[in-house]
Design a protein around this motif. Structure first.
Motif, mmCIF file in Angstrom:
data_model
loop_
_atom_site.group_PDB
_atom_site.id
_atom_site.type_symbol
_atom_site.label_atom_id
_atom_site.label_comp_id
_atom_site.label_asym_id
_atom_site.label_seq_id
_atom_site.Cartn_x
_atom_site.Cartn_y
_atom_site.Cartn_z
ATOM 1 N N GLY A 172 3.000 8.454 9.588
ATOM 2 C CA GLY A 172 2.286 7.409 10.537
ATOM 3 C C GLY A 172 1.261 6.747 10.174
ATOM 4 N N GLY A 173 0.348 7.572 9.204
ATOM 5 C CA GLY A 173 -1.015 7.015 9.091
ATOM 6 C C GLY A 173 -0.682 5.884 7.872
ATOM 7 N N ASP A 174 0.283 5.917 7.326
ATOM 8 C CA ASP A 174 0.424 5.028 6.225
ATOM 9 C C ASP A 174 1.414 3.794 6.911
ATOM 10 O OD1 ASP A 174 -0.210 6.301 3.708
ATOM 11 O OD2 ASP A 174 1.199 7.933 4.561
ATOM 12 N N GLY A 175 1.512 3.915 8.293
ATOM 13 C CA GLY A 175 2.499 2.696 8.815
ATOM 14 C C GLY A 175 3.738 2.997 8.793
ATOM 15 N N ILE A 176 4.275 4.125 8.573
ATOM 16 C CA ILE A 176 5.764 4.432 8.551
ATOM 17 C C ILE A 176 6.101 5.515 9.884
ATOM 18 C CG2 ILE A 176 7.601 5.512 7.523
ATOM 19 C CD1 ILE A 176 5.919 4.997 4.839
ATOM 20 N N PHE A 177 6.947 4.741 10.674
ATOM 21 C CA PHE A 177 7.390 5.444 11.823
ATOM 22 C C PHE A 177 8.714 5.385 11.919
ATOM 23 C CE2 PHE A 177 3.689 3.052 12.582
ATOM 24 C CZ PHE A 177 2.793 3.896 13.141
ATOM 25 N N SER A 178 9.135 6.628 12.869
ATOM 26 C CA SER A 178 10.690 6.767 13.485
ATOM 27 C C SER A 178 10.848 6.354 14.792
ATOM 28 C CB SER A 178 10.841 8.458 13.302
ATOM 29 O OG SER A 178 12.043 8.564 14.131
ATOM 30 N N PHE A 179 11.835 5.371 14.683
ATOM 31 C CA PHE A 179 12.281 4.711 15.883
ATOM 32 C C PHE A 179 12.522 5.605 17.148
ATOM 33 C CE2 PHE A 179 14.996 2.963 18.933
ATOM 34 C CZ PHE A 179 14.493 1.920 19.466
ATOM 35 N N ARG A 180 13.123 6.831 16.741
ATOM 36 C CA ARG A 180 13.596 7.798 17.731
ATOM 37 C C ARG A 180 12.195 8.816 18.051
ATOM 38 N NH1 ARG A 180 14.777 12.892 16.075
ATOM 39 N NH2 ARG A 180 15.218 12.099 14.117
ATOM 40 N N PRO A 187 0.733 -1.335 0.324
ATOM 41 C CA PRO A 187 -0.029 0.026 0.083
ATOM 42 C C PRO A 187 0.725 1.225 -0.162
ATOM 43 C CG PRO A 187 -0.708 -1.461 1.837
ATOM 44 C CD PRO A 187 0.575 -2.239 1.234
ATOM 45 N N ILE A 188 1.925 1.235 0.600
ATOM 46 C CA ILE A 188 3.005 2.482 0.670
ATOM 47 C C ILE A 188 3.513 2.570 -0.952
ATOM 48 C CG2 ILE A 188 5.328 3.203 1.420
ATOM 49 C CD1 ILE A 188 4.417 1.435 3.809
ATOM 50 N N LEU A 189 3.876 1.528 -1.476
ATOM 51 C CA LEU A 189 4.464 1.658 -2.862
ATOM 52 C C LEU A 189 3.350 1.873 -3.965
ATOM 53 C CD1 LEU A 189 7.488 -0.746 -2.544
ATOM 54 C CD2 LEU A 189 7.274 1.497 -2.166
ATOM 55 N N ASP A 190 1.943 1.556 -3.465
ATOM 56 C CA ASP A 190 1.080 1.528 -4.425
ATOM 57 C C ASP A 190 0.450 2.944 -4.705
ATOM 58 O OD1 ASP A 190 -0.480 0.606 -6.541
ATOM 59 O OD2 ASP A 190 -2.015 -0.236 -5.151
ATOM 60 N N ARG A 191 1.295 3.965 -5.088
ATOM 61 C CA ARG A 191 0.976 5.445 -5.318
ATOM 62 C C ARG A 191 1.195 6.003 -6.626
ATOM 63 N NH1 ARG A 191 0.835 8.049 0.316
ATOM 64 N NH2 ARG A 191 0.347 10.197 -1.154
ATOM 65 N N HIS A 227 11.846 -3.337 26.814
ATOM 66 C CA HIS A 227 11.139 -3.498 25.717
ATOM 67 C C HIS A 227 10.390 -2.480 25.128
ATOM 68 C CE1 HIS A 227 8.278 -5.805 23.004
ATOM 69 N NE2 HIS A 227 7.299 -5.155 23.492
ATOM 70 N N VAL A 228 10.528 -2.219 23.792
ATOM 71 C CA VAL A 228 10.184 -1.144 22.984
ATOM 72 C C VAL A 228 9.226 -1.700 22.171
ATOM 73 C CG1 VAL A 228 10.458 0.891 21.496
ATOM 74 C CG2 VAL A 228 12.284 0.193 23.212
ATOM 75 N N PRO A 229 7.949 -1.371 22.313
ATOM 76 C CA PRO A 229 6.681 -2.070 21.417
ATOM 77 C C PRO A 229 6.780 -1.785 20.060
ATOM 78 C CG PRO A 229 5.797 -0.726 23.158
ATOM 79 C CD PRO A 229 7.269 -0.530 23.286
ATOM 80 N N LEU A 230 6.364 -2.443 19.120
ATOM 81 C CA LEU A 230 6.051 -2.023 17.838
ATOM 82 C C LEU A 230 4.456 -1.604 17.612
ATOM 83 C CD1 LEU A 230 7.088 -1.987 14.932
ATOM 84 C CD2 LEU A 230 6.420 -4.427 14.551
ATOM 85 N N PRO A 231 4.283 -0.582 17.196
ATOM 86 C CA PRO A 231 2.664 -0.201 16.909
ATOM 87 C C PRO A 231 2.169 -1.146 15.814
ATOM 88 C CG PRO A 231 4.077 1.633 16.565
ATOM 89 C CD PRO A 231 5.220 0.541 16.633
ATOM 90 N N GLU A 232 0.882 -1.607 16.215
ATOM 91 C CA GLU A 232 0.106 -2.712 15.399
ATOM 92 C C GLU A 232 0.136 -2.201 14.190
ATOM 93 O OE1 GLU A 232 -3.429 -4.372 16.856
ATOM 94 O OE2 GLU A 232 -2.914 -4.205 18.856
ATOM 95 N N SER A 233 0.049 -1.043 13.705
ATOM 96 C CA SER A 233 -0.076 -0.830 12.259
ATOM 97 C C SER A 233 1.239 -0.290 11.567
ATOM 98 C CB SER A 233 -0.791 0.709 12.289
ATOM 99 O OG SER A 233 -0.201 1.952 13.020
ATOM 100 N N ALA A 234 2.201 -0.776 12.205
ATOM 101 C CA ALA A 234 3.522 -0.389 11.856
ATOM 102 C C ALA A 234 3.864 -1.299 10.161
ATOM 103 C CB ALA A 234 4.859 -0.672 12.692
ATOM 104 N N ARG A 235 4.130 -0.810 9.305
ATOM 105 C CA ARG A 235 4.799 -1.265 8.078
ATOM 106 C C ARG A 235 6.343 -0.994 7.994
ATOM 107 N NH1 ARG A 235 0.333 -2.655 4.830
ATOM 108 N NH2 ARG A 235 -1.408 -1.561 5.509
ATOM 109 N N MET A 236 7.024 0.073 8.669
ATOM 110 C CA MET A 236 8.417 0.310 8.319
ATOM 111 C C MET A 236 8.693 1.129 9.567
ATOM 112 S SD MET A 236 8.417 1.714 4.215
ATOM 113 C CE MET A 236 10.342 1.483 4.219
#
Length: 177
Positions: free
Chosen positions: A112-120, A38-42, A142-151
């Motif tokens: 972030g709405g596309d599932g793209i997050f910054s670790f920092r 979905p990120i690349l399908d633009r 433990h640093v959790p990963l958001p459920e919506s994360a793609r990258m």
């Protein structure tokens, strides 16, 4: 000039014959944690990750384009004056500072709405994690990963290859190759 200025050549008109009609540039210290279709399908001829730094609109960690789009990024770049102008305007980075200056506002972006997050900026901002890191106490268990994360992008001090990161983030071990 070194650093990441070499990536600016990707904006040259002749790159279509070198790397094809459409391509994506993704930093190697990125962890892909889900389906990125979905990120690349633009359809936009150029799209870039929206920067988490409010002083600068774009982050060069990921961008996708039709070859030849935004040729000015390459054609207007002057090795001596362009970096000086970027620093004068207090833009961060090398190539991404010049890209932000040359592109101007209004480019299509991912966030972030596309599932793209910054670790920092996103993952460490949770709870008191960021405060711990600033006090040099290190990462929590433990640093959790958001459920919506793609990258997840690791720009800055932390990198997915670091033992401390791999210990606190089992999802890095699972997804990063």
């Amino acid at each position: 000039l070194g650093r990441c200025y070499l990536r600016l050549k990707a904006f040259a008109a002749e790159m279509c014959g070198v790397i094809g009609r459409r391509f994506v540039s993704i930093d190697l210290d990125t962890v892909i944690t889900g389906d990125i279709t979905p990120i690349l399908d633009r359809d936009e001829d150029f799209i870039i990750w929206r920067n988490v730094n409010l002083r600068q609109p774009y982050c060069g960690s990921m961008w996708m384009m039709d070859a030849g789009a935004r040729r000015g990024v390459w054609e207007d770049f002057e090795p001596l004056s362009s970096p000086v102008e970027s620093r004068r305007r207090r833009l961060i980075g090398s190539d991404q500072a010049w890209m932000a200056l040359n592109l101007g506002p209004g480019e299509a972006t991912w966030d972030g709405g596309d599932g793209i997050f910054s670790f920092r900026a996103h993952l460490l901002r949770q709870s008191n994690i960021r405060r711990r890191v600033k006090r040099r106490e290190g990462l929590p268990e433990h640093v959790p990963l958001p459920e919506s994360a793609r990258m997840v992008f690791f720009h800055g001090r932390f990198d997915p290859s670091q033992p401390e990161v791999r210990s606190a983030c089992p999802w890095v071990v699972e997804h990063w190759r």
